[in-house]
Design an enzyme around this catalytic site. Structure first.
Site, PDB file in Angstrom:
ATOM      1  N   VAL A  51      40.443  33.080  28.953  1.00  0.00           N
ATOM      2  CA  VAL A  51      41.097  33.197  26.830  1.00  0.00           C
ATOM      3  C   VAL A  51      41.133  31.530  26.749  1.00  0.00           C
ATOM      4  O   VAL A  51      40.716  30.755  25.479  1.00  0.00           O
ATOM      5  CB  VAL A  51      41.997  33.903  26.681  1.00  0.00           C
ATOM      6  CG1 VAL A  51      42.857  33.029  25.478  1.00  0.00           C
ATOM      7  CG2 VAL A  51      41.949  34.812  26.623  1.00  0.00           C
ATOM      8  N   ASP A 153      40.335  45.390  47.681  1.00  0.00           N
ATOM      9  CA  ASP A 153      39.603  45.494  48.706  1.00  0.00           C
ATOM     10  C   ASP A 153      38.425  44.624  49.181  1.00  0.00           C
ATOM     11  O   ASP A 153      38.033  45.015  50.220  1.00  0.00           O
ATOM     12  CB  ASP A 153      38.785  46.986  48.216  1.00  0.00           C
ATOM     13  CG  ASP A 153      40.139  47.501  47.535  1.00  0.00           C
ATOM     14  OD1 ASP A 153      41.176  47.562  48.548  1.00  0.00           O
ATOM     15  OD2 ASP A 153      39.732  48.844  47.011  1.00  0.00           O
TER      16      ASP A 153
END
Length: 227
Positions: A51, A153
């Site tokens: 942003v 993961d």
């Protein structure tokens, strides 16, 4: 895989090769950002970076709530610098996240691309793991997409680290240390299962760091848990 910072270094320009083969370069004016799939530590920091970098480059930013589900429901909000204030250390994702079976269909993917165009989103930043499949489908439908690997993961190719992996390792290590203290006091052996889905990276790194006697990885047994 392309990361957001590499894209921004290109001065937010996308090069398109039309049917005639001539190169056409245009400026990105508005980008969308969403998080999808499982949340991971660091996602808010990634949203904040996207942003504020985009605003610094003179672009408008639209936040898409609840991942692809929010995209299909047009839960799209304007974002500015204050939208991401005091979020850098917060867990989870301020944009929320949700699974979206509808987006797995061809009809859902086409609707998603049409909604992006309706809201004048020239490029989309997708933060997640399995979310890349959806990003790839949107890209094939003409929506410029950039992926930021966000999953604990570490099961995404072509990146050394994924957002959230380091925090997951340190959190698990701290918990395992406490379990080991109790196991030692009672002269017992503990079997500890960590997350990671079909990838054994969390188990491997924690097993080495915590001094495990053995490490059972899905990669050692071709994913067969019955061994």
């Amino acid at each position: 895989m392309v990361n957001a910072y590499a894209a921004f270094k290109l001065r937010c320009r996308f090069k398109i090769l039309p049917c005639g083969g001539m190169e056409n370069t245009f400026m990105i004016k508005t980008i969308g950002v969403l998080t999808s799939g499982g949340d991971a530590p660091g996602m808010n920091a990634a949203i904040r970076a996207v942003v504020r970098t985009a605003i610094n480059k003179g672009m408008k930013v639209k936040g898409i709530m609840r991942g692809y589900a929010g995209l299909l429901q047009e839960e799209i909000v304007d974002m500015d610098g204050t939208s991401v204030a005091d979020t850098i250390g917060r867990g989870g994702t301020i944009l929320y996240t949700a699974r979206c079976p509808e987006f797995m269909t061809e009809e859902g993917q086409k609707r998603g691309a049409e909604i992006c165009r309706k809201h004048n989103i020239d490029g989309l930043v997708v933060i997640g793991g399995g979310s890349y499949r959806g990003a790839g489908k949107l890209s094939a439908l003409g929506i410029n997409t950039v992926g930021l690997p966000g999953t604990i993961d570490l099961d995404i190719a072509c990146t050394d680290y994924t957002i959230g992996f380091d925090t997951a390792i340190n959190t698990a290590m701290e918990a395992i240390d406490k379990v080991r203290d109790t196991s030692t006091s009672h002269e017992r052996c503990s079997i500890i299962e960590v997350m990671g889905r079909n990838a054994g990276y969390i188990a491997l790194w924690c097993g080495i760091a915590n001094g495990a006697e053995d490490i059972l990885l899905p990669e050692r047994y071709d994913g067969n848990e019955q061994y």
